[in-house]
Design an enzyme around this catalytic site. Sequence first.
Site, PDB file in Angstrom:
ATOM      1  N   HIS A 103       0.809  -1.217   0.000  1.00 13.36           N
ATOM      2  CA  HIS A 103       0.000   0.000   0.000  1.00 13.36           C
ATOM      3  C   HIS A 103       0.845   1.272   0.000  1.00 13.36           C
ATOM      4  O   HIS A 103       0.338   2.371   0.259  1.00 13.36           O
ATOM      5  CB  HIS A 103      -0.938   0.012   1.216  1.00 13.36           C
ATOM      6  CG  HIS A 103      -2.266   0.649   0.943  1.00 13.36           C
ATOM      7  ND1 HIS A 103      -2.542   1.961   1.238  1.00 13.36           N
ATOM      8  CD2 HIS A 103      -3.388   0.174   0.379  1.00 13.36           C
ATOM      9  CE1 HIS A 103      -3.777   2.258   0.897  1.00 13.36           C
ATOM     10  NE2 HIS A 103      -4.316   1.184   0.367  1.00 13.36           N
ATOM     11  N   ASP A 164      -7.324   4.581   9.034  1.00 15.68           N
ATOM     12  CA  ASP A 164      -8.686   4.550   8.480  1.00 15.68           C
ATOM     13  C   ASP A 164      -8.937   3.267   7.689  1.00 15.68           C
ATOM     14  O   ASP A 164     -10.073   2.819   7.583  1.00 15.68           O
ATOM     15  CB  ASP A 164      -8.903   5.761   7.562  1.00 15.68           C
ATOM     16  CG  ASP A 164      -9.028   7.053   8.349  1.00 15.68           C
ATOM     17  OD1 ASP A 164      -9.494   7.012   9.495  1.00 15.68           O
ATOM     18  OD2 ASP A 164      -8.643   8.115   7.817  1.00 15.68           O
ATOM     19  N   GLU A 275     -12.585  13.264  13.249  1.00 19.74           N
ATOM     20  CA  GLU A 275     -11.958  13.598  11.974  1.00 19.74           C
ATOM     21  C   GLU A 275     -12.805  14.656  11.280  1.00 19.74           C
ATOM     22  O   GLU A 275     -13.921  14.963  11.714  1.00 19.74           O
ATOM     23  CB  GLU A 275     -11.801  12.366  11.066  1.00 19.74           C
ATOM     24  CG  GLU A 275     -10.717  11.394  11.502  1.00 19.74           C
ATOM     25  CD  GLU A 275     -10.351  10.391  10.417  1.00 19.74           C
ATOM     26  OE1 GLU A 275     -10.793  10.556   9.264  1.00 19.74           O
ATOM     27  OE2 GLU A 275      -9.613   9.433  10.732  1.00 19.74           O
TER      28      GLU A 275
END
Length: 525
Positions: A103, A164, A275
Amino acid sequence: MRYAPLNKLFLRTFMILFLTCVTVRINLCFSSIPSSLKTLDLNGHFDFDEVQHAARDFGNRYQFLPLAVLHPKSVSDIATTVKHIWQMGPRSELTVAARGHGHSLQGQAQAQQGVVINMESLQGPKMHVHTGNFPYVDVSGGELWINILHESLKYGLAPKSWTDYLHLTVGGTLSNAGISGQAFRHGPQISNVYQLEVVTGKGEVVTCSENQNSDLFYSVLGGLGQFGIITRVRISLEAAPEMVKWIRVLYTDFTTFARDQEKLISAENAFDYIEGFVIINRTGLLNNWRSSFNPQDPVQASQFKSDGRTLFCLELAKYFNPEDVEVVNQDIRNSLSQLNYISSTLFLSEVPYIEFLDRVHLSEIKLRSKGLWEVPHPWLNLLIPKSRIHSFAEEVFGNILTDTSNGPILIYPINKSKWDNRTSVVIPDEDIFYLVAFLSSAVPSSTGTDGLDHILTQNKKILEFCEVGSLGVKQYLPHYTTEEEWQAHFGPRWEVFVQRKSTYDPLAILAPGQRIFQKEMSYAQ
């Protein structure tokens, strides 16, 4: 003078022979590398043919083809490989990159003509949850956070701090920091680790913690893979809730939005997750508003129109167990009453804890089904001092960006007191700083505003504004191409970073894809 043509001929012949010898020598050196790797006694195996997958990552912009991919079954496989390359010394061009779930964004987990270690192949002691007054879980560095969540929930426990997106490896996020909406309270993931097992750039397997080999412990946490490969981790756990009250409210004024966010991260037990994100030039209420959210006042909400204005969304979560729902509802009402959001835009949802934490995975599934997941992701993540966030927002959200159709823009404050300054991570030097994440996806071959070039140009303008304005911004998941830029990034901590590199990876074997250090090579035999 008549000997000049002969001299030229002799010189030309000599140079051809010399260059041929050098080329043969270098080629012999490089071609012997695969065979030397093949002689290693491993539980797992090397793959020298199917290596293309290790030359790609989520960023989908860089492709560095490795010489081999190691599929380790044990930590000793990794240590044996790294030690072998270490013992080859500077005559070898081989470097090593640990790859988790792939990633990374800029080729950080790739190794041009080197060895990529597939960390998800790593086996060993199974994940083990320890209960008690100070619960923790021991896991492999190649384990996914989503798997840790599933296993720890069997004992009514869970890690405290998250990212997240949970389909990332432990070693990958701990090499950066690991930030999400819980960081204001618990700090990043690197602030919630008790112990590490690490393979250094010399091939040594070292157990480290705050009290044991502490310099290596803090070097590796947030160390961008420069000092060791994380092979085992002991992570702090807490009691896990069953349910989550998930809330979103809107603002049209950034100052009010930021003030409320900062008020909430300073409050005791107001919310468990905080957030925010930005919506620019969207019509209607919200194009991507989850259908599971219900407006508190459906009539007023249906009448709200954004009219293309820039909106700021505050996203909150409160964890609870069903037997405490009345008390939690009252706490939420009290906390919300102190905020100054647009009253008609209060949206609520109640979901299981695991569904909330794994929320981004639903988006991944949808994007994959449309062929929109494996596209270039020119992400830009910044840490911005509180004192400069208003200047930043005014210029970036008011002038540089014209819409947010290419992906979400996250923005939320974090408490510096929850970070440990002994780790390798560099953050702004203020008590409160903001994470601002531009999570863009580019449409392949597009030359419009959704194309890669356009998004990269916007990113460049944002970075130039930060530099010219001396905003004191630090990149999160940093990417630079020169030593001067890295030196500026680390500032006064650069010397410590370099010293740690010379101690734990003196040949610069590890994590070449970060482009911080260049492996010094000598072809002398």
